[in-house]
Enzyme design. Structure first.
Site, PDB file in Angstrom:
ATOM      1  N   ASN A 116       1.629   3.035  -2.654  1.00 58.15           N
ATOM      2  CA  ASN A 116       1.095   4.029  -3.552  1.00 58.15           C
ATOM      3  C   ASN A 116      -0.388   4.597  -2.557  1.00 58.15           C
ATOM      4  OD1 ASN A 116       2.104   4.420  -6.198  1.00 58.15           O
ATOM      5  ND2 ASN A 116       2.095   2.284  -6.106  1.00 58.15           N
ATOM      6  N   ASN A 141      -5.477   2.156 -12.985  1.00 57.54           N
ATOM      7  CA  ASN A 141      -4.441   1.334 -12.657  1.00 57.54           C
ATOM      8  C   ASN A 141      -2.961   1.977 -12.400  1.00 57.54           C
ATOM      9  OD1 ASN A 141      -3.368  -1.243 -11.597  1.00 57.54           O
ATOM     10  ND2 ASN A 141      -2.801  -1.854 -13.774  1.00 57.54           N
ATOM     11  N   GLU A 163       6.057   6.157  -9.039  1.00 64.00           N
ATOM     12  CA  GLU A 163       4.577   5.849  -9.075  1.00 64.00           C
ATOM     13  C   GLU A 163       4.058   6.716  -8.085  1.00 64.00           C
ATOM     14  OE1 GLU A 163       3.557   1.963  -8.339  1.00 64.00           O
ATOM     15  OE2 GLU A 163       5.569   1.101  -9.282  1.00 64.00           O
ATOM     16  N   GLU A 203     -10.662  -4.142 -21.141  1.00 66.85           N
ATOM     17  CA  GLU A 203     -10.722  -5.548 -20.802  1.00 66.85           C
ATOM     18  C   GLU A 203      -9.581  -6.591 -20.984  1.00 66.85           C
ATOM     19  OE1 GLU A 203     -13.958  -7.028 -23.222  1.00 66.85           O
ATOM     20  OE2 GLU A 203     -15.373  -5.556 -22.353  1.00 66.85           O
ATOM     21  N   GLY A 204      -8.621  -5.798 -21.475  1.00 70.19           N
ATOM     22  CA  GLY A 204      -7.276  -6.470 -21.593  1.00 70.19           C
ATOM     23  C   GLY A 204      -6.418  -6.236 -20.339  1.00 70.19           C
ATOM     24  N   VAL A 205      -5.297  -7.139 -20.220  1.00 66.85           N
ATOM     25  CA  VAL A 205      -4.365  -7.022 -19.025  1.00 66.85           C
ATOM     26  C   VAL A 205      -3.183  -5.902 -19.422  1.00 66.85           C
ATOM     27  CG1 VAL A 205      -2.656  -8.022 -17.931  1.00 66.85           C
ATOM     28  CG2 VAL A 205      -4.618  -9.353 -18.572  1.00 66.85           C
ATOM     29  N   HIS A 262       0.997   0.617 -13.107  1.00 68.37           N
ATOM     30  CA  HIS A 262       1.702  -0.558 -13.637  1.00 68.37           C
ATOM     31  C   HIS A 262       3.202  -0.449 -13.482  1.00 68.37           C
ATOM     32  CE1 HIS A 262       2.452  -4.608 -15.506  1.00 68.37           C
ATOM     33  NE2 HIS A 262       3.235  -3.866 -16.184  1.00 68.37           N
ATOM     34  N   LEU A 303     -10.162  -8.141 -12.818  1.00 68.38           N
ATOM     35  CA  LEU A 303     -11.516  -7.750 -12.862  1.00 68.38           C
ATOM     36  C   LEU A 303     -12.384  -8.382 -13.858  1.00 68.38           C
ATOM     37  CD1 LEU A 303     -10.814  -3.975 -11.550  1.00 68.38           C
ATOM     38  CD2 LEU A 303     -11.789  -5.987 -10.223  1.00 68.38           C
ATOM     39  N   GLY A 338       0.777  -1.388   0.178  1.00 70.68           N
ATOM     40  CA  GLY A 338      -0.082   0.016  -0.007  1.00 70.68           C
ATOM     41  C   GLY A 338       0.613   1.399   0.134  1.00 70.68           C
TER      42      GLY A 338
HETATM   43  C1  GAR Z   1       3.469  -1.215  -7.486  1.00 71.83           C
HETATM   44  O1  GAR Z   1       4.637  -1.456  -8.026  1.00 71.83           O
HETATM   45  C2  GAR Z   1       2.438  -1.407  -8.552  1.00 71.83           C
HETATM   46  O2  GAR Z   1       2.825  -0.545  -9.656  1.00 71.83           O
HETATM   47  C3  GAR Z   1       2.383  -2.702  -8.693  1.00 71.83           C
HETATM   48  O3  GAR Z   1       2.323  -3.303  -7.543  1.00 71.83           O
HETATM   49  C4  GAR Z   1       3.017  -2.514  -6.532  1.00 71.83           C
HETATM   50  C5  GAR Z   1       2.329  -2.157  -5.355  1.00 71.83           C
HETATM   51  O4  GAR Z   1       2.919  -1.644  -4.353  1.00 71.83           O
HETATM   52  N1  GAR Z   1       1.165  -3.101  -9.571  1.00 71.83           N
HETATM   53  C6  GAR Z   1       1.086  -4.150 -10.351  1.00 71.83           C
HETATM   54  O5  GAR Z   1       2.001  -4.844 -10.682  1.00 71.83           O
HETATM   55  C7  GAR Z   1      -0.305  -4.288 -10.998  1.00 71.83           C
HETATM   56  N2  GAR Z   1      -0.141  -5.028 -12.359  1.00 71.83           N
HETATM   57  P1  GAR Z   1       2.300  -0.854  -3.092  1.00 71.83           P
HETATM   58  O6  GAR Z   1       1.412  -1.880  -2.450  1.00 71.83           O
HETATM   59  O7  GAR Z   1       3.303  -0.616  -2.163  1.00 71.83           O
HETATM   60  O8  GAR Z   1       1.708   0.408  -3.599  1.00 71.83           O
END
Ligand code: GAR
Length: 220
Positions: free
Chosen positions: A17, A110, A177, A145-147, A112, A96, A15
């Site tokens: 982010n 989202n 991020e 709808e895609g990944v 990534h 989802l 968490g």
């Molecule tokens: C982050 O690096 C985010 O970009 C990634 O998970 C991590 C979560 O960190 N998300 C994905 O890979 C989604 N496909 P956090 O829980 O510390 O925010």
């Protein structure tokens, strides 16, 4: 819509982010309010972060559901009950269903940890290192709808260094991020995202920096 954009933040893990979004709301005037944090993982540290800031939390353990439709139905119910305007996936590691996408059409974003469309999916920092790219980064995009295929809102670039491990690269990407996710939420909250097909044009950009980056740096 009220004065504040009402967020539902979905997490599965640390968490960080989520923490960055909380900090930008509390300290940087991000015009948003987190109505609820939902985790599919009861042990996610992000739940502790939310509780530390008196934010409502819900756990929907995917192991309690025999299929994605039932899991997503409960997720939709909780987010709708909380009056959520924008669903923010912040390290949420579940795919989802179409029902969920329909319930929050054009209102799911989202983050990534790669420069999409390169390296969608999981373990992407290791994949970037293995491929030998000189830059990677992170992307905030609408969810379709895609990944990891939805329209891109904002990206940040970081260099991949020759001694990087997946962990050191992930840490460098995470720093960015934490900047671009609150920025993307601000764009949305301020109505600054203009959709043109799959192009998301941002209006009223404050600074325009079109400088090129080189890694390794040029000899000069
Ligand atoms: C982050 O690096 C985010 O970009 C990634 O998970 C991590 C979560 O960190 N998300 C994905 O890979 C989604 N496909 P956090 O829980 O510390 O925010």
């Amino acid at each position: 819509m009220s004065e504040f954009l009402k967020l539902g933040v979905l997490i599965s893990g640390s968490g960080s982010n989520l923490q960055s979004i909380i900090n930008h709301i509390e300290q940087e005037g991000l015009p948003a309010r987190i109505q609820i944090v939902v985790s599919n993982n009861p042990d996610a540290y992000g739940l502790t972060r939310a509780r530390n800031h008196h934010i409502a939390c819900a756990v929907i353990n995917h192991q309690d559901y025999s299929n994605r439709e039932d899991f997503d139905r409960e997720l939709i119910r909780i987010l709708k009950d909380a009056g959520v305007d924008l669903v923010v996936l912040a390290g949420f590691m579940r795919i989802l269903t179409k029902s969920f996408l329909r319930a929050f059409e054009n209102r799911i974003i989202n983050i990534h940890p790669a420069l999409l469309p390169a390296f969608p999916g999981t373990h992407v920092q290791q994949k970037a290192i293995d491929y030998g790219v000189k830059f990677s980064g992170c992307t905030v995009h609408f969810v379709d709808e895609g990944v990891d295929t939805g329209p891109i809102i904002i990206q940040a670039i970081v260099p991949v260094l020759s001694d990087d491990t997946a962990d050191t690269l992930a840490a460098r990407i995470l720093i960015e991020e934490h900047k671009i996710y609150p920025q993307a939420i601000r764009y949305f909250a301020e109505g600054r995202i203009m959709k043109k097909g799959r192009h998301m044009e941002i209006i009223n950009i404050k600074n325009c920096d079109a400088a090129a980056l080189h890694n390794p740096p040029l000899d000069r």
